[in-house]
Design a protein around this motif. Structure first.
Motif, PDB file in Angstrom:
ATOM      1  N   ILE A   8     -17.432 -10.011  10.870  1.00 29.73           N
ATOM      2  CA  ILE A   8     -16.919 -10.179   9.506  1.00 29.73           C
ATOM      3  C   ILE A   8     -15.437  -9.817   9.571  1.00 29.73           C
ATOM      4  CG2 ILE A   8     -17.130  -9.493   7.067  1.00 29.73           C
ATOM      5  CD1 ILE A   8     -19.926  -8.397   7.719  1.00 29.73           C
ATOM      6  N   VAL A   9     -14.605 -10.648   8.953  1.00 23.15           N
ATOM      7  CA  VAL A   9     -13.161 -10.389   8.944  1.00 23.15           C
ATOM      8  C   VAL A   9     -12.674 -10.247   7.499  1.00 23.15           C
ATOM      9  CG1 VAL A   9     -10.893 -11.131   9.790  1.00 23.15           C
ATOM     10  CG2 VAL A   9     -12.963 -11.810  11.025  1.00 23.15           C
ATOM     11  N   PRO A  10     -12.728  -9.031   6.950  1.00 18.02           N
ATOM     12  CA  PRO A  10     -12.218  -8.839   5.596  1.00 18.02           C
ATOM     13  C   PRO A  10     -10.685  -8.827   5.609  1.00 18.02           C
ATOM     14  CG  PRO A  10     -13.050  -6.757   6.471  1.00 18.02           C
ATOM     15  CD  PRO A  10     -13.288  -7.797   7.533  1.00 18.02           C
ATOM     16  N   VAL A  11     -10.087  -9.435   4.605  1.00 18.98           N
ATOM     17  CA  VAL A  11      -8.626  -9.459   4.458  1.00 18.98           C
ATOM     18  C   VAL A  11      -8.290  -8.643   3.203  1.00 18.98           C
ATOM     19  CG1 VAL A  11      -6.603 -10.931   4.073  1.00 18.98           C
ATOM     20  CG2 VAL A  11      -8.513 -11.782   5.456  1.00 18.98           C
ATOM     21  N   HIS A  12      -7.502  -7.591   3.370  1.00 17.36           N
ATOM     22  CA  HIS A  12      -7.172  -6.739   2.216  1.00 17.36           C
ATOM     23  C   HIS A  12      -5.976  -7.345   1.495  1.00 17.36           C
ATOM     24  CE1 HIS A  12      -9.956  -3.978   4.052  1.00 17.36           C
ATOM     25  NE2 HIS A  12      -9.189  -3.825   5.119  1.00 17.36           N
ATOM     26  N   TYR A  13      -6.272  -8.228   0.556  1.00 19.83           N
ATOM     27  CA  TYR A  13      -5.186  -8.960  -0.108  1.00 19.83           C
ATOM     28  C   TYR A  13      -4.310  -8.024  -0.944  1.00 19.83           C
ATOM     29  CZ  TYR A  13      -2.517 -12.221  -2.824  1.00 19.83           C
ATOM     30  OH  TYR A  13      -1.460 -12.870  -3.403  1.00 19.83           O
ATOM     31  N   ALA A  14      -3.005  -8.172  -0.777  1.00 19.88           N
ATOM     32  CA  ALA A  14      -2.007  -7.382  -1.514  1.00 19.88           C
ATOM     33  C   ALA A  14      -2.172  -5.877  -1.273  1.00 19.88           C
ATOM     34  CB  ALA A  14      -2.053  -7.695  -3.013  1.00 19.88           C
ATOM     35  N   GLY A  15      -2.812  -5.519  -0.169  1.00 16.84           N
ATOM     36  CA  GLY A  15      -2.994  -4.098   0.145  1.00 16.84           C
ATOM     37  C   GLY A  15      -4.036  -3.415  -0.717  1.00 16.84           C
ATOM     38  N   VAL A  16      -4.905  -4.216  -1.348  1.00 17.64           N
ATOM     39  CA  VAL A  16      -6.028  -3.653  -2.114  1.00 17.64           C
ATOM     40  C   VAL A  16      -7.271  -3.791  -1.240  1.00 17.64           C
ATOM     41  CG1 VAL A  16      -7.468  -3.917  -4.172  1.00 17.64           C
ATOM     42  CG2 VAL A  16      -4.977  -4.213  -4.333  1.00 17.64           C
ATOM     43  N   GLY A  17      -7.976  -2.703  -1.062  1.00 20.55           N
ATOM     44  CA  GLY A  17      -9.090  -2.693  -0.119  1.00 20.55           C
ATOM     45  C   GLY A  17     -10.251  -3.585  -0.527  1.00 20.55           C
ATOM     46  N   CYS A  18     -10.831  -4.276   0.470  1.00 22.60           N
ATOM     47  CA  CYS A  18     -12.104  -4.971   0.269  1.00 22.60           C
ATOM     48  C   CYS A  18     -13.179  -3.905   0.095  1.00 22.60           C
ATOM     49  CB  CYS A  18     -12.432  -5.811   1.495  1.00 22.60           C
ATOM     50  SG  CYS A  18     -11.281  -7.158   1.797  1.00 22.60           S
TER      51      CYS A  18
END
Ligand SMILES: *Cc1c(COP(=O)(O)O)cnc(C)c1O
Length: 387
Positions: free
Chosen positions: A134-144
């Protein structure tokens, strides 16, 4: 171009402006004087050590980009043809390319409308016998939602590779992003919070990956062990490539890393000014401001707005351009891109991703931006909605 308010007379505000903020130039000069400009020099060592200590990461390897760190992660996970990796479609191309380069199929999952991060509730139904990571991307520095993602990874025996390109310094439930997955990738591209022009780092959080990570980083050789005197021959021992940045890049980065707190404080102040000054427009139903869940602390990487639709978003960007303000949008969803279509995806499959990517506008946010300039941007956004 002119507009009725004549704001073209003011100096323009670019979307991004990279700058040196501390000892970068001095360190680059020192690197040249040291006579070591290749990879893994003293400045690279200092950067790696600083990151390891600050975030309690067992092993950090500098790379020439986050793209390179993601490619290293794909090699470490030993994915290949027939395998699948779960990720959002609302991300930069490198998240997917790193795995597609190994012949692996990205399995795109829709995002949450509030944080624009991968929707953790949709991950389980995307898991099958081919899934490897699984590759979570923390968009805008907000955690998945890392709690749920780690639980699923554990349940199905999957790797987690965090694309933390935007997330250095941000936290999820008090723990730094980039410390959850077996592997995490950071970016120091000139558009990120801390920069070295191009640059990145791989965080190796899982001890069993450390030796192979060194080999892959060192072009497939045992040079690291050789330099430590552990082995007496410097030779080819596995797959690898050229991932270490030059000492010039590392020297610049070290100057930035030393000023991380100052850079972060400045960005946070500007972010909060945007957020407060645009609250009335959200209340009036004109737009939506970014959302950060209570248990997450972001790093002020991006300030974005969600407009009503694509037409309004394009008109806003055009209006801001007339005022000399650089605003940008992203991402063209990977699943609906030409390459995504070649991988078998079609527009219409991920409705939230498709809608949000059409509504999103990014406003200028960089270290040298002033409060007055932020207020000018805010004023222009207000003017746009008054008309
Ligand atoms: C910037 C970015 C990358 C790529 O970083 P580079 O250092 O330019 O290779 C990858 N993923 C995400 C989410 C990014 O924002």
């Amino acid at each position: 171009m002119t507009n009725p308010w004549g704001c073209v007379d003011l100096e323009s505000i670019p979307f991004n402006k990279p700058s040196a903020v501390g000892n970068e130039k001095q360190y680059v000069a020192e690197a040249i004087a040291n006579g070591h400009l290749g990879g893994d020099g003293p400045f690279a060592g200092r950067c790696q050590q600083l990151l390891q200590q600050r975030y309690s990461i067992p092993k950090v390897l500098l790379t020439h980009s986050c793209t390179a760190a993601l490619e290293m992660a794909a090699l470490l996970c030993e994915v290949g043809p027939g395998d699948e990796v779960i990720m959002p479609s609302f991300t930069f191309v490198s998240t997917a390319n790193a795995f597609v380069l190994r012949g692996t199929q990205p399995r795109f999952v829709d995002i949450r409308p509030d944080t624009l991060n991968i929707d953790e509730k949709l991950i389980e139904e995307a898991v099958n016998e081919h899934t490897k990571a699984i590759v979570p991307v923390h968009y805008a520095g907000v955690g998945c939602e890392m709690e749920e993602i780690m639980r699923l990874a554990d349940k199905y025996d999957l790797y987690v590779v965090e694309d933390a390109a935007q997330a250095l310094g941000a936290e999820y439930r008090g723990r730094p992003l980039g410390t959850f997955g077996q592997l995490s990738c950071f970016s120091f591209h000139e558009t990120k919070n801390l920069i070295s022009g191009e640059g990145g780092a791989l965080a190796v959080n899982w001890a069993e990956f450390v030796d192979r990570a060194d080999i892959i980083h060192q072009k497939g050789t045992n040079r690291k062990q050789f330099l430590r005197g552990v082995v007496d021959k410097y030779t080819w021992v596995g797959v690898g490539s050229s991932y270490a940045p030059s000492e010039l890049t590392a020297a610049f980065l070290y100057g930035q890393l030393q000023r991380q707190d100052v850079i972060q404080a400045a960005r946070m102040k500007l972010w909060r000014t945007y957020h407060q000054a645009l609250a009335d427009l959200e209340q009036a139903g004109c737009l939506i401001r970014p959302h950060c869940p209570e248990h997450c602390s972001h790093n002020a990487h991006i300030y974005y707005l969600l407009t009503a639709n694509l037409t309004e978003r394009q008109a806003l960007i055009e209006y801001l351009a007339q005022c000399g303000i650089g605003a940008a949008f992203h991402y063209i969803p990977l699943h609906s891109s030409p390459m995504g279509q070649r991988l078998g995806y079609r527009r219409g499959q991920l409705p939230v991703t498709e809608e949000m990517s059409e509504r999103l506008v990014r406003l200028p946010l960089y270290y040298e931006l002033t409060e007055a300039e932020v207020l000018r941007v805010v004023e222009a956004v207000h003017e746009f909605y008054q008309n």
